[in-house]
Scaffold this motif. Sequence first.
Motif, PDB file in Angstrom:
ATOM      1  N   TYR B 137       0.833  -1.204   0.000  1.00 19.01           N
ATOM      2  CA  TYR B 137       0.000   0.000   0.000  1.00 19.01           C
ATOM      3  C   TYR B 137       0.865   1.252   0.000  1.00 19.01           C
ATOM      4  O   TYR B 137       0.627   2.184  -0.768  1.00 19.01           O
ATOM      5  CB  TYR B 137      -0.920  -0.011   1.220  1.00 19.01           C
ATOM      6  CG  TYR B 137      -1.781   1.209   1.339  1.00 19.01           C
ATOM      7  CD1 TYR B 137      -2.925   1.336   0.561  1.00 19.01           C
ATOM      8  CD2 TYR B 137      -1.436   2.238   2.196  1.00 19.01           C
ATOM      9  CE1 TYR B 137      -3.702   2.448   0.637  1.00 19.01           C
ATOM     10  CE2 TYR B 137      -2.220   3.367   2.283  1.00 19.01           C
ATOM     11  CZ  TYR B 137      -3.354   3.467   1.504  1.00 19.01           C
ATOM     12  OH  TYR B 137      -4.118   4.590   1.575  1.00 19.01           O
ATOM     13  N   VAL B 138       1.890   1.272   0.845  1.00 20.22           N
ATOM     14  CA  VAL B 138       2.762   2.443   0.923  1.00 20.22           C
ATOM     15  C   VAL B 138       3.420   2.686  -0.428  1.00 20.22           C
ATOM     16  O   VAL B 138       3.480   3.818  -0.915  1.00 20.22           O
ATOM     17  CB  VAL B 138       3.844   2.241   1.998  1.00 20.22           C
ATOM     18  CG1 VAL B 138       4.896   3.322   1.898  1.00 20.22           C
ATOM     19  CG2 VAL B 138       3.230   2.256   3.363  1.00 20.22           C
ATOM     20  N   ARG B 139       3.873   1.591  -1.058  1.00 23.29           N
ATOM     21  CA  ARG B 139       4.542   1.743  -2.347  1.00 23.29           C
ATOM     22  C   ARG B 139       3.597   2.396  -3.354  1.00 23.29           C
ATOM     23  O   ARG B 139       3.954   3.341  -4.035  1.00 23.29           O
ATOM     24  CB  ARG B 139       4.981   0.361  -2.824  1.00 23.29           C
ATOM     25  CG  ARG B 139       6.305   0.365  -3.540  1.00 23.29           C
ATOM     26  CD  ARG B 139       6.839  -1.033  -3.688  1.00 23.29           C
ATOM     27  NE  ARG B 139       7.351  -1.578  -2.436  1.00 23.29           N
ATOM     28  CZ  ARG B 139       7.119  -2.823  -2.010  1.00 23.29           C
ATOM     29  NH1 ARG B 139       6.385  -3.644  -2.730  1.00 23.29           N
ATOM     30  NH2 ARG B 139       7.632  -3.239  -0.874  1.00 23.29           N
ATOM     31  N   GLN B 140       2.372   1.876  -3.395  1.00 24.02           N
ATOM     32  CA  GLN B 140       1.441   2.399  -4.391  1.00 24.02           C
ATOM     33  C   GLN B 140       0.984   3.804  -4.045  1.00 24.02           C
ATOM     34  O   GLN B 140       0.780   4.631  -4.930  1.00 24.02           O
ATOM     35  CB  GLN B 140       0.241   1.471  -4.515  1.00 24.02           C
ATOM     36  CG  GLN B 140       0.648   0.169  -5.171  1.00 24.02           C
ATOM     37  CD  GLN B 140      -0.541  -0.722  -5.420  1.00 24.02           C
ATOM     38  OE1 GLN B 140      -1.655  -0.376  -5.058  1.00 24.02           O
ATOM     39  NE2 GLN B 140      -0.297  -1.861  -6.024  1.00 24.02           N
ATOM     40  N   TYR B 141       0.828   4.063  -2.759  1.00 23.84           N
ATOM     41  CA  TYR B 141       0.394   5.413  -2.382  1.00 23.84           C
ATOM     42  C   TYR B 141       1.476   6.436  -2.706  1.00 23.84           C
ATOM     43  O   TYR B 141       1.172   7.536  -3.170  1.00 23.84           O
ATOM     44  CB  TYR B 141       0.029   5.482  -0.894  1.00 23.84           C
ATOM     45  CG  TYR B 141      -0.582   6.809  -0.523  1.00 23.84           C
ATOM     46  CD1 TYR B 141      -1.896   7.082  -0.858  1.00 23.84           C
ATOM     47  CD2 TYR B 141       0.163   7.797   0.111  1.00 23.84           C
ATOM     48  CE1 TYR B 141      -2.461   8.299  -0.566  1.00 23.84           C
ATOM     49  CE2 TYR B 141      -0.406   9.020   0.412  1.00 23.84           C
ATOM     50  CZ  TYR B 141      -1.715   9.264   0.073  1.00 23.84           C
ATOM     51  OH  TYR B 141      -2.266  10.480   0.349  1.00 23.84           O
ATOM     52  N   SER B 142       2.736   6.070  -2.507  1.00 26.11           N
ATOM     53  CA  SER B 142       3.801   7.015  -2.852  1.00 26.11           C
ATOM     54  C   SER B 142       3.771   7.315  -4.346  1.00 26.11           C
ATOM     55  O   SER B 142       3.963   8.466  -4.755  1.00 26.11           O
ATOM     56  CB  SER B 142       5.170   6.464  -2.499  1.00 26.11           C
ATOM     57  OG  SER B 142       5.148   5.811  -1.290  1.00 26.11           O
ATOM     58  N   ASP B 143       3.507   6.273  -5.148  1.00 27.88           N
ATOM     59  CA  ASP B 143       3.400   6.501  -6.589  1.00 27.88           C
ATOM     60  C   ASP B 143       2.254   7.446  -6.898  1.00 27.88           C
ATOM     61  O   ASP B 143       2.396   8.375  -7.699  1.00 27.88           O
ATOM     62  CB  ASP B 143       3.165   5.175  -7.312  1.00 27.88           C
ATOM     63  CG  ASP B 143       4.410   4.318  -7.290  1.00 27.88           C
ATOM     64  OD1 ASP B 143       5.467   4.857  -6.917  1.00 27.88           O
ATOM     65  OD2 ASP B 143       4.323   3.126  -7.634  1.00 27.88           O
ATOM     66  N   LEU B 144       1.127   7.199  -6.247  1.00 33.52           N
ATOM     67  CA  LEU B 144      -0.043   8.037  -6.475  1.00 33.52           C
ATOM     68  C   LEU B 144       0.252   9.482  -6.088  1.00 33.52           C
ATOM     69  O   LEU B 144      -0.061  10.419  -6.824  1.00 33.52           O
ATOM     70  CB  LEU B 144      -1.217   7.500  -5.650  1.00 33.52           C
ATOM     71  CG  LEU B 144      -2.482   8.346  -5.595  1.00 33.52           C
ATOM     72  CD1 LEU B 144      -3.089   8.470  -6.971  1.00 33.52           C
ATOM     73  CD2 LEU B 144      -3.482   7.737  -4.638  1.00 33.52           C
TER      74      LEU B 144
END
Lengths: 256, 215
Positions: B137-144
């Motif tokens: 989740y953190v990885r994807q949220y940082s991308d977002l």
Amino acid sequence: MKRRRKPSSPIHLSAPPLTVRPPLYFPVAGAMDIDDILADIAVETIPQETRDLQELTRCWVAERVAPEILAWPVELMERVLDRVRRQIELVEDQTGNMDPKTNFKLIVIQTELERFKFLVRSFLRARIAKIDKHPLHILAQHNASLTDPDARNPLLSPSEHQYLTSHQSLLSTHYSSSFLGQFPAALQRLDDTAGGISMVDKPDEDCAVFVRCLRDVGEVAVEGTEKVIRIKRGDVWVVRWCAVRRWVLAGDVELV
Amino acid sequence: MYGEVGNKLVQHAKRTQSLAHLPPYQSEMVRAATREVRDLDKDVATILEPFAGSFNPSTEPATACALLVNHLCMRRNKRCLLAYHRTRTDKLEEMCWSGVDVLERQQQQSSKAGGDGGPAMGTDSNSSSLSPEEEEYVRQYSDLLAAYKGQWTDIDLTGSLEPPRDLFIDVRVLKDAGEIQTEYGAITLTKNSQFYVRQGDVERLIAQGYLQRLS
């Protein structure tokens, strides 16, 4: 010494100094029409840039105070961002110029630029905070505002809408991979309304806000109470958001 | 007792709110709460089985009551689980916004605690306080977040939320930060030196703890 400082000359008591726009917080009985005319003239003589700054400041204050998210000011933001971009280009062009005069001018421009950037940044962050807090409610409102012919601007900007939907899908993926996927199918929804409680959280529309009235509104009934208040131009009130929401959106009342 | 695990999770969440760091993910409790929901659902199915779809609550108040209790417990557990996860993701998002590299920090912690294990892959080891799902989740949220920020490059969304007062500020260097480029030339930031620099140039370094602002 003390005595001499006291205003003794009668000038202080005569008519107040002429201002282009009479202060809004002192309603002058009977002079309303003239005030309105003066205000109209004043607006036209103020350059667009200054008006945009005023409007941006007003949007920023309102967004930070209002419990719910307000419509995205499309045109204003386009103008402001365009100007910010141009100023940055100007600064980049002029740096390296060692002439002290331009250097000083640059510092002034950069200071102004920093302030504008702060306003926009704070404004955007306030909106993002609200979007993160009540995503599903705001999404529903946004979709309603797209089809609503009365709404002049959509509630969210395209990028905000994109942020909201991707964030929401990230969250629901996270929930379902963490635990929700193993739940019985009937309990997997995130926008359930069964059992009399809606899962979609809403902002507190009854919370109190400070407002200043810009144009006469007349009588305002506060929902859920017997109270009816008369809001006149120049008044400052502490009222429930839901009671004055209509006029804030119409621009008759501003949040402070 | 029904709902006890859920209650504990909520207490954990409440505690998490006031902590600076993220406490370890309670995978045991999450699993227990989920199991409870599944068991309750099975119970409901077994209770309803003899009626074959023609259950009338008014003729069988006792059964109806049992069903209601089971049902409410399931809902409550769901709420508790959602609240627990939401509190944690909120915390993680906050870290993303403030520029903390959550994953890197986790890896540092796990390499400190677990030696050559690399990034902790399971929640069974105590080294990582994030569950694998949360890491994802953190990885994807940082991308977002990076994508959203990318649309506002002129504004620098993660910049300071304090109203700017001066264009230039006094800073003291706390850790060697090497050389930075400013429009007035390069500055070498060596420890304990002091500079009068443009705030926009050094904001990132202040946030990362290399510089200290002097008022």
